[in-house]
Design an enzyme around this catalytic site. Structure first.
Site, PDB file in Angstrom:
ATOM      1  CG  PHE A 135      -1.833   1.235   1.212  1.00  0.00           C
ATOM      2  CD1 PHE A 135      -3.023   1.220   0.484  1.00  0.00           C
ATOM      3  CD2 PHE A 135      -1.490   2.408   1.887  1.00  0.00           C
ATOM      4  CE1 PHE A 135      -3.851   2.343   0.449  1.00  0.00           C
ATOM      5  CE2 PHE A 135      -2.318   3.527   1.848  1.00  0.00           C
ATOM      6  CZ  PHE A 135      -3.496   3.490   1.130  1.00  0.00           C
ATOM      7  CG  ASP A 220       5.533   3.610   1.607  1.00  0.00           C
ATOM      8  OD1 ASP A 220       5.611   4.334   2.616  1.00  0.00           O
ATOM      9  OD2 ASP A 220       4.473   3.423   0.980  1.00  0.00           O
ATOM     10  CE  LYS A 249      -0.705   6.280   7.510  1.00  0.00           C
ATOM     11  NZ  LYS A 249      -0.418   5.428   6.360  1.00  0.00           N
TER      12      LYS A 249
END
Ligand SMILES: *Cc1c(COP(=O)(O)O)cnc(C)c1O
Length: 397
Positions: A135, A220, A249
């Protein structure tokens, strides 16, 4: 109508419909606890998708935001800025090796988007290989790297040149690389895909393969970065050196922020080929500097490692027929069930704990790294109770 009812009714009149929302309205938070509009308290293991690593409204982050809000907020990268300069220097003290060049943006997907562009630019090649269950976000480039068909299919055609190969399978990766491959993009612990850590030998082989074939390795760490897994960056568990590292985040302490950090050896980029109006704004930079300061001073990566070990041990000690496997690293933990996660998530909420799904069958816990041990014990107790609630409801049926 309760206050919660009013908020839900109002939001429902205008909301996009893109989220399956829990029927609670959160209005404030302090540390690892959030409160809903009717005064119910929850231990927060969602932390806004793993954002609030320092807990909610950490006094030093709050003070940094307040002070910067009264000093300078709007300042793009057309000029230099004290907070941005300091943040770049402080952040790259923690990144491995020569990962020293920084592009600041406003979200994880934006960081991925930029990393894909930079990889094309640096290599002069076009293609990207990603992994199954990966993702990477939902903008068109990031979505092209994301695997889940549910997110992709309504928006085809996506960016050309992307392919997916099974995770943890080096032979499949090797077969997928061509002389047009610019980059491989990978999560070293897959988050959204179900909390799946990479095999260390796979990452070692992948690093060697990318180097040998002139392919850039984009790691990532939007979810795994910033201490979550027990090291500043999860790649450090594996001694893995990315060419390009993506963050988001937790980076801004709750203020929207993303970053792409790449190896000095790749050089800088020419003026104008990419940019962002809000990227590197002083407010986000000041918040992020406070996050780094607290993380370093209080050794939050070390704390995440220690508490994570205990959390894994305690969760593995729960005897429930619903549990298939408990896995994770640091305070990024997944409880894989033999059924869909939805009922257990609801039962946990009724027991005062907020958790998230990862994939359809995994309950994902992303508590603040500052959570008290006693609060973490309560999370484990709530998990045991929630699992038995669901198991006994199932027997009644
Ligand atoms: C959340 C996430 C993203 C996307 O970040 P957004 O800020 O939601 O755009 C990308 N990669 C990973 C691994 C993530 O967990």
């Amino acid at each position: 109508m309760t206050r919660t009812g009013e908020i839900i009714a109002l939001e429902e009149q205008h909301t996009s419909g893109l989220n399956t929302k829990r029927p609670i309205a959160l209005v404030c938070g302090q540390g690892a606890v959030v409160w809903d509009a009717d005064g119910h308290a929850y231990i927060d293991c969602m932390t806004g998708h793993g954002v609030a690593t320092l807990g909610h409204c950490h006094p030093e982050v709050t003070a940094a935001i307040q002070s910067q809000a009264a000093t300078l907020v709007a300042c793009s990268e057309v000029t230099y800025n004290d907070q941005r300069a300091a943040l770049m220097a402080e952040l790259t003290q923690h990144t491995p090796d020569d990962l020293k060049r920084v592009f600041l943006c406003n979200s994880g997907a934006e960081a991925i988007e930029a990393a894909i562009k930079f990889a094309r630019f640096f290599t002069g090649r076009t293609d990207v290989v990603a992994a199954t269950r990966g993702f990477h976000g939902r903008t068109m480039g990031a979505l092209s790297a994301t695997w889940n068909a549910k997110y992709r299919d309504p928006f085809l055609p996506l960016v050309p040149g992307f392919s997916h190969v099974p995770y943890n399978n080096l032979a499949a990766m090797e077969a997928a690389l061509t002389d047009q491959t610019a980059a491989v993009i990978i999560e070293v612990i897959q988050g959204e895909g179900g909390v799946h850590p990479a095999d260390p030998a796979y990452l070692e082989g992948l690093r060697a393969l990318c180097t040998q074939r002139g392919v850039l390795l984009i790691v990532d760490e939007v979810q795994t970065g910033m201490g979550r897994t027990g090291r500043w960056f999860a790649c450090q568990h594996f001694d893995l050196l990315p060419d390009i590292l993506c963050l988001g985040k937790a980076l801004g302490g709750g203020v929207p922020m993303g970053a792409v950090i790449w190896r000095e050896a790749l050089g800088t980029l020419p003026a104008g080929v990419h940019g962002s109006t809000f990227g590197g704004n002083p407010l986000a930079c000041a918040a992020s500097r406070a996050v780094l300061r607290v993380m370093e001073r209080d050794d939050l990566p070390g704390r995440a490692a220690r508490l994570g070990e205990k959390l894994l041990t305690d969760l593995r000690a729960i005897r429930s027929p619903l549990i298939r496997e408990v896995r994770g690293r640091g305070l990024m933990v997944g409880v894989e069930l033999r059924q869909r996660a939805t009922q257990v998530l609801r039962a946990l909420m009724e027991r005062g704990v907020l958790a998230m799904p990862a994939g359809s069958t995994v309950v994902r816990l992303l508590p603040p790294l500052t959570i008290a041990e006693e609060q973490l014990d309560r999370v484990v107790q709530a998990m045991a109770l929630a699992l038995s609630d669901v198991a006994s409801r199932r027997e009644e049926q």
